[in-house]
Design an enzyme around this catalytic site. Structure first.
Site, PDB file in Angstrom:
ATOM      1  N   LYS A 122       0.815  -1.220   0.000  1.00 52.87           N
ATOM      2  CA  LYS A 122       0.000   0.000   0.000  1.00 52.87           C
ATOM      3  C   LYS A 122       0.850   1.273   0.000  1.00 52.87           C
ATOM      4  O   LYS A 122       0.590   2.198  -0.768  1.00 52.87           O
ATOM      5  CB  LYS A 122      -0.925   0.033   1.227  1.00 52.87           C
ATOM      6  CG  LYS A 122      -1.951  -1.062   1.282  1.00 52.87           C
ATOM      7  CD  LYS A 122      -2.890  -0.903   2.466  1.00 52.87           C
ATOM      8  CE  LYS A 122      -2.219  -1.095   3.799  1.00 52.87           C
ATOM      9  NZ  LYS A 122      -1.687  -2.460   4.004  1.00 52.87           N
ATOM     10  N   ASN A 145      -3.258   6.070   5.972  1.00 54.23           N
ATOM     11  CA  ASN A 145      -2.435   5.169   6.775  1.00 54.23           C
ATOM     12  C   ASN A 145      -0.939   5.368   6.541  1.00 54.23           C
ATOM     13  O   ASN A 145      -0.110   4.820   7.241  1.00 54.23           O
ATOM     14  CB  ASN A 145      -2.816   3.714   6.454  1.00 54.23           C
ATOM     15  CG  ASN A 145      -2.489   2.774   7.578  1.00 54.23           C
ATOM     16  OD1 ASN A 145      -2.721   3.076   8.740  1.00 54.23           O
ATOM     17  ND2 ASN A 145      -1.940   1.617   7.235  1.00 54.23           N
ATOM     18  N   HIS A 192      -4.333  -9.743  10.142  1.00 57.51           N
ATOM     19  CA  HIS A 192      -5.195  -9.050  11.117  1.00 57.51           C
ATOM     20  C   HIS A 192      -6.410  -9.873  11.559  1.00 57.51           C
ATOM     21  O   HIS A 192      -7.478  -9.319  11.837  1.00 57.51           O
ATOM     22  CB  HIS A 192      -5.668  -7.705  10.551  1.00 57.51           C
ATOM     23  CG  HIS A 192      -4.551  -6.809  10.120  1.00 57.51           C
ATOM     24  ND1 HIS A 192      -3.540  -6.418  10.979  1.00 57.51           N
ATOM     25  CD2 HIS A 192      -4.275  -6.228   8.927  1.00 57.51           C
ATOM     26  CE1 HIS A 192      -2.698  -5.634  10.328  1.00 57.51           C
ATOM     27  NE2 HIS A 192      -3.113  -5.510   9.090  1.00 57.51           N
TER      28      HIS A 192
END
Length: 448
Positions: A122, A145, A192
């Site tokens: 990302k 982020n 996650h």
């Protein structure tokens, strides 16, 4: 500074301050919305909290009492706070909407909005898109982020300015109306699960990036990822693929060139970034910038000079014929496997960190080019077992990063790669992966 207009909620609870909560609280207060703040550890006497109180915020610290929900119409939650938190769980039970600050950013920003998510890549992809648009002399900002709070950045963007936002699954889960003009989904793997509970829930949180898109919007997706392909039938937006394995549509590559549709953009040999994972990131960025009309000159300028994002397969330096790379952001086996596949030379691998209970058998197929391992942290013994199982003879357990770098250099020869790619989170020994990477870089620079 822009404020929220026609915002449908007048009484908002901000749960968790940190950077995102503080920025959201200031935006809401400046928008003349009643704000209550609940943070477990915040100091009411701190300058930061006092500024919010002076603006009219009510602040509750020291716990998460359910009384904080009284009269609340919306919660803006720090992305890291789990939904199992009793206060958040009660809000969901009472059908109080729970969002993250990116929801506010989406309501605030009027210019083109480009949002990027995925399990890996990302930050590199977000940075590439931002740098290419900037190189074309177009107004652009970067947020999310990647380190800059999106709703804070959105307050100062112009109507013509593109905003490029890196988004985690935590942030996306807390969206209602968020709708990027261009959404990018890089890849979907296992991550996650401690937060999302199941793999399907994690993947569905990522897929929220396209949930509100219309036929006027664009979805840039990885055509080599079967799970991403399964989401295509439900999308309304224009679909633009990127791929390492197919030819002719979207962004793609052959042995020599990268292309957009039928147009050859540049030779792969001119690209500075190394590795298959980074080639995927480059193709994703290419699909975005070509879709929005950025020039080939800007693309060429960036791809021939951009050497990577700090701590993400970052080239540190060459020392006596050894090449040092900092991939401290590689906090899982997948990321480390990508790093290992990025080099043809022999590798001395530095790995280890927080023990999350997983084995490292999945790393074994990618260790064929590793001549030695330096292991550390809670997972040192597990990594040593994996290395031994594939026949690596030189495996050394160390306590410090200085010692790791010294031993790696001692075991290396000219043209070898010394690679920090831990395959683990950093929290057993370091506060952040950035701190771990910085200590590696400092140790490399101290080598004699």
């Amino acid at each position: 500074m822009k404020t929220l207009k026609n915002f449908p909620y007048k009484h908002v609870l901000v749960v968790g301050l940190a950077k995102s909560g503080t920025a959201a609280a200031h935006l809401l207060l400046d928008s003349e919305i009643n704000v209550r703040i609940n943070d477990l550890k915040a100091d009411k006497e701190s300058e930061e909290v006092q500024k919010l109180i002076e603006k009219g915020a009510e602040v509750i610290t020291g716990g998460h009492p359910l009384e904080a929900l009284e009269g609340i119409e919306l919660i803006v939650k720090n992305p890291g706070i789990p939904y199992e938190n009793p206060l958040i769980a009660e809000a969901v039970k009472r059908e109080v909407p729970v969002v993250t600050e990116v929801e506010l950013a989406g309501r605030l920003h009027d210019g083109p909005l480009i949002a990027i998510t995925g399990s890996n890549g990302k930050t590199t992809t977000t940075t590439l898109i931002h740098e290419i648009i900037k190189a074309d002399d177009q107004p652009v900002s970067v947020a999310g982020n990647i380190g800059k709070v999106a709703c804070e950045v959105a307050r100062s963007t112009s109507d013509e300015e593109a905003m490029v936002v890196e988004m985690s699954s935590f942030q996306l889960l807390g969206t209602e109306t968020f709708k990027p003009d261009v959404a990018v989904l890089l890849n979907l793997y296992e991550a996650h699960l401690d937060y999302h509970g199941t793999l399907e829930a994690y993947h569905n949180a990522k897929a929220k990036i396209i949930e509100n898109q219309t036929s006027e919007d664009t979805f840039v997706y990885n055509a080599d990822d079967e799970k991403i392909m399964s989401y295509l039938p439900g999308t309304k937006s224009k679909q633009v693929p990127f791929t390492l394995n197919q030819q002719g549509s979207g962004a793609w590559t052959d042995k020599e060139w990268i292309y957009f549709n039928e147009e050859a953009i540049m030779k792969k040999s001119e690209i500075v970034l190394v590795g298959e994972q980074n080639l995927q990131n480059i193709l994703a960025a290419l699909a975005v910038v070509k879709t929005i009309g950025i020039s080939n000159e800007a693309i060429h300028q960036v791809l021939t000079t951009f050497a990577g994002v700090k701590h993400r397969l970052e080239y540190v330096q060459e020392k006596n014929g050894r090449f040092f790379y900092n991939d401290s952001k590689a906090t899982n086996i997948l990321a480390t496997s990508y790093a290992l596949r990025s080099f043809q030379q022999p590798i001395i691998l530095l790995a280890g960190g927080l023990d999350r209970g997983n084995s490292f058998e999945g790393l074994a197929p990618y260790l064929s080019n590793v001549k030695a391992m330096i292991v550390f942290g809670e997972t040192a013994d597990l990594l040593k077992e994996t290395g031994t199982s594939v026949g690596i003879k030189d495996i050394i357990n160390v306590e410090t990063m200085d010692k790791a770098v010294t031993e790696a250099y001692r075991l290396s020869n000219q043209n070898d790669v010394v690679l920090l790619s831990p395959a683990c989170a950093s929290w057993d020994q370091y506060r952040t992966f950035e701190e771990r990477g910085n200590m590696f870089t400092e140790a490399v620079h101290k080598l004699k």
